[in-house]
Write a protein that holds these residues in place. Sequence first.
Motif, PDB file in Angstrom:
ATOM      1  N   THR A   8      41.388  40.809  37.850  1.00 52.24           N
ATOM      2  CA  THR A   8      42.591  41.660  37.873  1.00 52.24           C
ATOM      3  C   THR A   8      42.746  42.426  36.560  1.00 52.24           C
ATOM      4  O   THR A   8      43.422  43.454  36.528  1.00 52.24           O
ATOM      5  CB  THR A   8      43.855  40.824  38.152  1.00 52.24           C
ATOM      6  N   SER A  11      40.847  45.601  37.459  1.00 48.97           N
ATOM      7  CA  SER A  11      41.162  46.175  38.761  1.00 48.97           C
ATOM      8  C   SER A  11      41.818  47.543  38.567  1.00 48.97           C
ATOM      9  O   SER A  11      42.860  47.652  37.917  1.00 48.97           O
ATOM     10  CB  SER A  11      42.115  45.238  39.513  1.00 48.97           C
ATOM     11  N   PRO A  13      43.465  49.579  40.700  1.00 53.98           N
ATOM     12  CA  PRO A  13      44.856  49.714  41.177  1.00 53.98           C
ATOM     13  C   PRO A  13      45.861  49.024  40.250  1.00 53.98           C
ATOM     14  O   PRO A  13      46.922  49.593  39.953  1.00 53.98           O
ATOM     15  CB  PRO A  13      44.827  49.047  42.557  1.00 53.98           C
ATOM     16  N   ILE A  14      45.531  47.838  39.781  1.00 51.48           N
ATOM     17  CA  ILE A  14      46.460  47.129  38.894  1.00 51.48           C
ATOM     18  C   ILE A  14      46.563  47.850  37.555  1.00 51.48           C
ATOM     19  O   ILE A  14      47.657  48.010  36.999  1.00 51.48           O
ATOM     20  CB  ILE A  14      46.030  45.656  38.733  1.00 51.48           C
ATOM     21  N   LEU A  16      46.175  51.012  36.994  1.00 45.10           N
ATOM     22  CA  LEU A  16      46.959  52.241  37.176  1.00 45.10           C
ATOM     23  C   LEU A  16      48.455  51.945  37.248  1.00 45.10           C
ATOM     24  O   LEU A  16      49.273  52.694  36.700  1.00 45.10           O
ATOM     25  CB  LEU A  16      46.500  52.987  38.428  1.00 45.10           C
ATOM     26  N   ILE A  17      48.811  50.866  37.919  1.00 46.48           N
ATOM     27  CA  ILE A  17      50.226  50.492  37.989  1.00 46.48           C
ATOM     28  C   ILE A  17      50.758  50.150  36.598  1.00 46.48           C
ATOM     29  O   ILE A  17      51.838  50.585  36.212  1.00 46.48           O
ATOM     30  CB  ILE A  17      50.438  49.332  38.988  1.00 46.48           C
ATOM     31  N   ARG A  20      51.043  53.326  34.646  1.00 45.30           N
ATOM     32  CA  ARG A  20      52.189  54.118  35.124  1.00 45.30           C
ATOM     33  C   ARG A  20      53.483  53.611  34.499  1.00 45.30           C
ATOM     34  O   ARG A  20      54.321  54.385  34.056  1.00 45.30           O
ATOM     35  CB  ARG A  20      52.291  54.071  36.652  1.00 45.30           C
TER      36      ARG A  20
END
Length: 145
Positions: A8, A11, A13-14, A16-17, A20
């Motif tokens: 993770t 990862s 997606p993680i 990017l979150i 953000r």
Amino acid sequence: MTKQLPSTNRSLPIALIRAREGVMAPIRDMLAETGITEQQWRVLRVLAEFGRMDTKTLADRSSLLFPSLTRIAATLRDKGMVTQTRGDKDRRRQFIEITALGQKMIDDRAQEAALIVTGFKTTLGEQNYETLLDLLALLDPGGKD
């Protein structure tokens, strides 16, 4: 744990979150006392930059789903920050334009927003900042801007 999935910590997606949230925190602070949301800010920014546009184009450029834009535009209209008009040729088509009050919202925060961007550039370095934007654009399925 399955070996097929990356950690993770690596990862996308993680990551990017998390990124953000790091990017949005100072913007949220800037908007805290304005009475407008991040999404409303995006709509105003796009309208300030590109001018009057149809709702489909505005939704795309603001990275919003069309139903969300409809609600956001109605709220901004009620606040006097945008106007909504119907197309002359196609009455089903709606156009949205920023008002003087909406432009004032952008203008009053332009310096603070620029300082936020400067902070990101300082953290990343100018070249990394530009490279990051270029790399993220590669992941945007509609990114032609």
